[in-house]
Design an enzyme around this catalytic site. Sequence first.
Site, PDB file in Angstrom:
ATOM      1  CG  ASP A  32      36.666 -22.681  -9.118  1.00  0.00           C
ATOM      2  OD1 ASP A  32      36.646 -23.917  -9.242  1.00  0.00           O
ATOM      3  OD2 ASP A  32      36.655 -22.111  -8.009  1.00  0.00           O
ATOM      4  CG  ASP A  34      32.323 -24.944  -4.662  1.00  0.00           C
ATOM      5  OD1 ASP A  34      31.091 -24.825  -4.690  1.00  0.00           O
ATOM      6  OD2 ASP A  34      32.890 -26.037  -4.525  1.00  0.00           O
ATOM      7  CG  ASP A 234      37.158 -18.749  -5.391  1.00  0.00           C
ATOM      8  OD1 ASP A 234      37.326 -19.723  -6.160  1.00  0.00           O
ATOM      9  OD2 ASP A 234      36.892 -18.888  -4.180  1.00  0.00           O
TER      10      ASP A 234
END
Length: 357
Positions: A32, A34, A234
Site C-alpha cells: 500500500d 499512504d 497499514d
Amino acid sequence: MARDGQERRTERSRPGGSAAALSEAYDTALLDLDGVVYFAGGAAIPYAVEALGAARDGGMRLAYVTNNALRTPDAVAAHLTDLGVPTEPGDVVTSAQAVARLVAEDVPEGSRVLVVGGEGLRVALRERGLVPVESADDEPVAVVQGYGGPDMGWGRFAEAAYAIGRGVPWYASNTDLTIPGARGIGPGNGAAVEVVRIATGGRVEPKVAGKPRPPMHRETVLRTGAERPLVVGDRLDTDIEGAFHGGVDSLLVLTGVTDAARLLSAVPEHRPTYVAADLRGLLVGQPEVVADGDGSFRCGRWRASVSGDALVLDGTGEAGESEALDGLRALCGAAWTWAGAGACGLDAGKALARLGL
C-alpha cells in the site's frame, strides 16, 4: 514461509513467525502507499526508502497497490522515483485498473462508459478498449465511479444518478469512506458512492473492485505474476482483509491508521500474519509467538495473558522498539484467542502503556 491458503484463513489466533527475513521468504511485496511508503502529504515515511531499496537489492519484487483511482500509474511511479524509490508504471496497480477489467469483462470492446472520477480511471478504461464519456445522454452502457479529487462537483454525481436511474449498470473502484490528505482526513470514494446511492433511492448496488474485494487481488496477481506475495499495509479493513480474502500472508506496519489497540481488537479477517513498526520489518524475520498450556502466550521476553476483563503483560522486556513489538505480538495471541471469531473487548490500556504503545 507462505502456507496453504486455507491454513492462513484459519490460523488467526496469534501472529506468525518466520526464521527467514520476509524479503527472502516471499517473492513479491504488494505495498500500500499512504501510511506505508509515504505520508498523506507525499513525503516518505522514515526508513521506507532505505528498506525498500534493500529488499529490492536482495531480489524481492516491489509492487505498489492503491485503492486511489485518481492518479495514473505513471504519476504514482514518478512520485515514488522522486522520493528515491525507482519505480516503473508497470509496478503500480490501482483500483481504477481493477474496475476497468471488471467492466471490460461485462461489456463489448469499444463500449461507452460514463466516468465519474479522475484521469486514472479514464486511462484505465482506455487501456481496456473502452470509451470514457461524460454525460448520461452519451448512451453509456456502464457507469464507473472512482475518487475524483476534492474539487469534483455535484454535477458528476448527478450524471451518475441519471444513468443508473435509466438502468445502466454501476461499478465503483472502491468504497473507502475516507481518504488522508495533507490537511487531514477527507471524504473518500465510498462517501461519494453513498451520495449516488441515496440519489437513486438505494435500489442499486455497485460492483466494487478495490481492496478488500477479490477483483483487486486478482488484478494485482495478474499484473505482477507473484507466486509468493506478501501484502504490506497499514489498514486492517482494506489491506489486511484483502490479503485474508485472497488467501495470502500480510504484514501490518504501524506507520499509518492502525494503532496497537485497534490491532488487539481485530476480528479474524483483520488479523495480519506479521506485525512491524515500519518497512524495516521486510528485512528481518519474525519471532514465534508461543502458546503456553495455561492460556498465556510468549514472545521474546514477554508473556501475555487474560485476567478478568483485562490483558496482562509480564516479563523482563524493556520498552525498546523491538522489545515492545514482541510484547504486542504476545498480547495479540492472548487477545485473539480469548475473542475467538469476534472482536476483543478486553482492557489493554495498562499492558500497552508498559510497552509505550
